[in-house]
Design a protein around this motif. Sequence first.
Motif, PDB file in Angstrom:
ATOM      1  N   GLN A  32       0.834  -1.177  -0.022  1.00 33.04           N
ATOM      2  CA  GLN A  32      -0.045   0.022   0.118  1.00 33.04           C
ATOM      3  C   GLN A  32       0.947   1.299  -0.083  1.00 33.04           C
ATOM      4  N   GLU A  56       1.201   4.006  -3.257  1.00 30.66           N
ATOM      5  CA  GLU A  56       1.134   5.121  -3.258  1.00 30.66           C
ATOM      6  C   GLU A  56       2.240   6.172  -4.025  1.00 30.66           C
ATOM      7  N   GLU A 116       1.182   5.548  -7.888  1.00 30.81           N
ATOM      8  CA  GLU A 116      -0.038   6.228  -8.428  1.00 30.81           C
ATOM      9  C   GLU A 116       0.075   7.930  -8.033  1.00 30.81           C
ATOM     10  N   ARG A 117       0.470   8.196  -7.056  1.00 27.03           N
ATOM     11  CA  ARG A 117       0.516   9.791  -6.791  1.00 27.03           C
ATOM     12  C   ARG A 117       1.877  10.131  -6.977  1.00 27.03           C
ATOM     13  N   LEU A 157      -4.564   1.214  -5.349  1.00 26.16           N
ATOM     14  CA  LEU A 157      -4.291   1.532  -4.080  1.00 26.16           C
ATOM     15  C   LEU A 157      -5.510   1.187  -3.336  1.00 26.16           C
ATOM     16  N   GLU A 158      -6.980   1.404  -4.017  1.00 21.90           N
ATOM     17  CA  GLU A 158      -8.122   1.520  -3.202  1.00 21.90           C
ATOM     18  C   GLU A 158      -8.028  -0.131  -2.836  1.00 21.90           C
ATOM     19  N   ALA A 159      -7.843  -0.923  -3.763  1.00 18.54           N
ATOM     20  CA  ALA A 159      -8.115  -2.271  -3.285  1.00 18.54           C
ATOM     21  C   ALA A 159      -7.051  -2.880  -2.321  1.00 18.54           C
ATOM     22  N   SER A 169      -5.911  -1.344   0.310  1.00 25.82           N
ATOM     23  CA  SER A 169      -6.611  -0.410   1.394  1.00 25.82           C
ATOM     24  C   SER A 169      -7.638  -1.391   2.095  1.00 25.82           C
ATOM     25  N   ARG A 170      -8.632  -1.976   0.891  1.00 24.73           N
ATOM     26  CA  ARG A 170      -9.709  -2.681   1.508  1.00 24.73           C
ATOM     27  C   ARG A 170      -9.358  -4.074   1.803  1.00 24.73           C
TER      28      ARG A 170
END
Length: 345
Positions: free
Chosen positions: A261, A265, A268-269, A300-302, A304-305
């Motif tokens: 994660q 970041e 992606e960022r 990233l969202e996956a 975090s989940r």
Amino acid sequence: MAQKKAGEVDAFLSRPDFSYPVILLYGPDPGLVSERAHTIAKQSGVDASDPFASVTLAADDLEKDIGRLYDEALTVSMFGGKRLIRIRGAGNGKALGEAVVDLSARKLEGAILIIEAGELKKNSGLRLGVERAKYALALPCYQDEARALDRMIDEELNRSGLQIDREGRDELKSRLGANRLASRGEVEKLCVYAYGTDKITAADVAVIVGDVSADAVEEAIDAAISGAVKKLPALIERLTDAGTPVYQLQQTLLRTIQQLQAMRESVERNGEPVARVIERRRPHFKRKPALETALGAWPLEALSRTGRRIEADILKSRKENQMALTITRQMMLSIAVEAALHRRR
């Protein structure tokens, strides 16, 4: 209350007291529990190879047919003498716990019952029942890791007539893991390799002894995060057969997802290339391909989940201890399936 403290168990093993015909051994290391149960069984005087005198039963099977335990425990030996009954894989099963309490209340004249269990809490029905029973004894199987490892290493070296230098011993201990039987197997393998030499060195250890505590766990985690669905079940089975604690798998998986994660970041960022982010972490060369695959596939969202899901499953497995392995296996397989789907997108 019939129980021994952890520090008293070794003394009991040297001269088992069979006036307690029901003996429960429990602890987090199934290898240590099994090894100590074998020591007691060997000193019982019962021939373990005689099917009429000795039987081994699985706790899960007894939960479905508890009458089998009564049949075995109360049957008189065909040729006289005592019978030996070993139960493996005991936990918090209700039927088995109640049966053991019942059998422990009477003095079994013709049988010795040895029960091997995992970690049992103080309020576990099986543990409480044995501790309070008149004719049963509970043996907690814990150990001072450093002293226990040294003692086991010395046993195997003395048996083989070998010595090991200080650096070699330190290197060997760093590579041995949580399972007593698996660790002993590694030391036995080292002794065979070093036979005929004057002294085992750190170089010898590095050549022949794998890292029992880490390599296999990391291989399974890498299979999960990179989507190696077909490979993963065999890796999990190998770890559980070796007695790897479930929490070790859980914590390593959670830590790896959290690391991914943080790295994602940067991708992606900050727009950094996957290869550069991985290189900055300097992973072991064996892990690098799986980490690159995972980092390139997971959004990233996956991640975090998934991290939240792992935390929830860890909490669930602690509340339902007997289901911990099942929960963890399903969690890892579902993560591997999701990783494989992300790779195809």
